[in-house]
Design a protein around this motif. Structure first.
Motif, PDB file in Angstrom:
ATOM      1  N   VAL A  31      10.580  11.274  -5.482  1.00 17.34           N
ATOM      2  CA  VAL A  31      11.005   9.960  -4.976  1.00 17.34           C
ATOM      3  C   VAL A  31      12.528   9.860  -5.124  1.00 17.34           C
ATOM      4  CG1 VAL A  31      10.720   7.449  -5.178  1.00 17.34           C
ATOM      5  CG2 VAL A  31       8.803   8.946  -5.709  1.00 17.34           C
ATOM      6  N   PRO A  89       8.663   3.991   3.735  1.00 20.06           N
ATOM      7  CA  PRO A  89       8.491   4.083   2.269  1.00 20.06           C
ATOM      8  C   PRO A  89       9.558   4.935   1.581  1.00 20.06           C
ATOM      9  CG  PRO A  89       6.798   5.359   3.430  1.00 20.06           C
ATOM     10  CD  PRO A  89       7.578   4.636   4.476  1.00 20.06           C
ATOM     11  N   SER A  90      10.318   5.730   2.341  1.00 16.52           N
ATOM     12  CA  SER A  90      11.352   6.558   1.694  1.00 16.52           C
ATOM     13  C   SER A  90      12.648   5.765   1.464  1.00 16.52           C
ATOM     14  CB  SER A  90      11.646   7.803   2.540  1.00 16.52           C
ATOM     15  OG  SER A  90      12.398   7.443   3.685  1.00 16.52           O
ATOM     16  N   HIS A  92      14.498   2.594  -0.302  1.00 12.84           N
ATOM     17  CA  HIS A  92      14.246   1.693  -1.435  1.00 12.84           C
ATOM     18  C   HIS A  92      15.167   0.477  -1.468  1.00 12.84           C
ATOM     19  CE1 HIS A  92      12.975   5.811  -2.621  1.00 12.84           C
ATOM     20  NE2 HIS A  92      11.863   5.128  -2.752  1.00 12.84           N
ATOM     21  N   ALA A 285       8.884   1.849  -6.861  1.00 11.93           N
ATOM     22  CA  ALA A 285       8.095   2.499  -5.795  1.00 11.93           C
ATOM     23  C   ALA A 285       7.331   3.686  -6.374  1.00 11.93           C
ATOM     24  CB  ALA A 285       9.027   2.957  -4.666  1.00 11.93           C
ATOM     25  N   ALA A 286       7.985   4.447  -7.249  1.00 16.26           N
ATOM     26  CA  ALA A 286       7.326   5.616  -7.853  1.00 16.26           C
ATOM     27  C   ALA A 286       6.131   5.156  -8.678  1.00 16.26           C
ATOM     28  CB  ALA A 286       8.328   6.382  -8.725  1.00 16.26           C
ATOM     29  N   ARG A 287       6.348   4.063  -9.425  1.00 16.95           N
ATOM     30  CA  ARG A 287       5.264   3.528 -10.255  1.00 16.95           C
ATOM     31  C   ARG A 287       4.079   3.107  -9.368  1.00 16.95           C
ATOM     32  NH1 ARG A 287       8.604   0.698 -13.975  1.00 16.95           N
ATOM     33  NH2 ARG A 287       8.557  -1.097 -12.597  1.00 16.95           N
ATOM     34  N   ALA A 288       4.404   2.444  -8.260  1.00 22.52           N
ATOM     35  CA  ALA A 288       3.350   1.975  -7.360  1.00 22.52           C
ATOM     36  C   ALA A 288       2.588   3.146  -6.738  1.00 22.52           C
ATOM     37  CB  ALA A 288       3.950   1.099  -6.268  1.00 22.52           C
ATOM     38  N   GLN A 289       3.312   4.280  -6.540  1.00 21.86           N
ATOM     39  CA  GLN A 289       2.650   5.472  -5.955  1.00 21.86           C
ATOM     40  C   GLN A 289       1.941   6.293  -7.026  1.00 21.86           C
ATOM     41  OE1 GLN A 289       5.639   7.823  -3.792  1.00 21.86           O
ATOM     42  NE2 GLN A 289       6.480   5.939  -2.956  1.00 21.86           N
ATOM     43  N   VAL A 291       3.426   8.149  -9.354  1.00 22.65           N
ATOM     44  CA  VAL A 291       4.073   9.444  -9.652  1.00 22.65           C
ATOM     45  C   VAL A 291       5.113   9.281 -10.769  1.00 22.65           C
ATOM     46  CG1 VAL A 291       3.763  10.432  -7.378  1.00 22.65           C
ATOM     47  CG2 VAL A 291       5.866   9.168  -7.850  1.00 22.65           C
TER      48      VAL A 291
END
Ligand code: NDP
Length: 291
Positions: A31, A89-90, A92, A285-289, A291
């Motif tokens: 991410v 999504p890429s 932020h 965003a990483a947390r939501a995905q 990862v």
């Protein structure tokens, strides 16, 4: 007394170093933080700000996307671009450089940015969240001021803070952040009577007026922390063309306990906090995905 001068460049370099590490760690997890910057028109100052923001991103390992539109751009074209970036999504963070040309409804453009990507912190929902004490993206300049106060170990809780200026991008969010941190806050503006009566009672005095040398030593309480947000280019005199703040540096440094210079004070921290908000958005965003 001679004020301790806060070095915004040094603090900025250290915060950006940490942000570069955070960005690299997120990138390694797939991410990479990414900021999209939209510039409409050819205002030279705006072009410099955008160039500096993009360069700062690259240096910190944050991907940047830049979209330039002519002065006579159709607002719908820009709104369509924002919708596209909201859905990507890429990406932020999305930043629209202000001011916009007259055919734009500035508030509507800011509202079009997804609140989760509003790294400038100007969306009405972020403003509301800030004032309610909820998680929010804080506007970059006042956020940078809070970081400077923290780094200089200036006590905020219980302090009397006076903010001169009530703009949406500096004065109001500054007052809100100080209030959130436990200060007793007075906000002054062009209609304020007996301004110096207020400023002389400040433990923390923030000047965001846009007038060169507006705050003079006789307006400052001995030992106060004075934060100069102003960025003004002198039009005449022996220093014509040079940048100066809203604070008369020479008279105030003899009275204040802590003082920020211009240039090299709040200015560099503003871009730093934009990077910080972008990295934070990527982290969410990483947390939501997962990862
Ligand atoms: P605005 O012009 O939007 O706001 C200026 C504020 O100062 C207004 O609230 C105005 O009051 C108040 N004011 C004007 N004259 C007086 C006076 N005589 N007495 C008391 N208050 C007065 O400016 P911004 O908030 O956008 O910016 C302020 C300064 O900060 C500028 O120099 C700008 O360049 C700089 N800046 C610096 C940044 C940085 O990164 N360091 C970022 C953003 C801005 P009223 O509302 O009544 O008109």
């Amino acid at each position: 007394m001679t004020a301790h001068i806060l070095d915004g460049n040094a603090l900025s370099a250290s915060v950006r170093g940490q942000l570069a590490e955070d960005a690299a760690a997120l990138t390694a997890r797939g991410v990479q933080p990414c900021l999209a910057v939209i510039l409409v028109g050819a205002d030279p100052a705006s072009a410099v700000y955008v160039r500096n923001k993009v360069a700062a991103c690259e240096k910190a390992g944050i991907r940047s996307l830049r979209f330039d539109y002519p002065q006579d751009a159709d607002p719908d074209t820009v709104l369509a671009r924002i919708a596209e970036l909201n859905a990507d999504p890429s990406v932020h963070g999305i930043l629209v450089q202000l001011p916009l040309p007259p055919q734009f409804d500035e508030a509507a453009v800011l509202e079009a940015i997804s609140v989760t990507k509003d790294v400038d912190g100007f969306h009405a929902e972020n403003v509301g969240r800030l004032s309610q004490g909820q998680e929010a993206f804080f506007p970059c300049t006042p956020h940078g001021v809070m970081k400077m106060l923290e780094a200089a170990e200036v006590p905020v809780k219980g302090a009397h803070a006076v903010v001169i200026g009530r703009s949406n991008i500096v004065g109001k969010p500054m007052a809100m952040l100080l209030l959130r941190a436990g200060a007793t806050v007075t906000v002054c503006h062009s209609q304020t009577r007996d301004l110096a009566e207020h400023t002389r009672r400040a433990d923390i005095l923030v000047a965001a007026v846009g007038r060169p040398g507006f705050v003079t030593g006789d307006m400052v309480r001995p030992g106060a922390a004075v934060i100069d947000v102003g960025i003004n280019r002198l039009k005449e005199g022996p220093n014509a063309g040079k940048l100066c703040g809203d604070v008369d540096f020479e008279s105030v440094r003899k009275v204040a306990g802590v003082l920020t210079p211009v240039p090299g004070g709040v200015g560099p921290m503003t871009i730093t906090m934009l990077l910080a908000n972008t990295v934070e958005s990527a982290r969410r965003a990483a947390r939501a995905q997962g990862v």
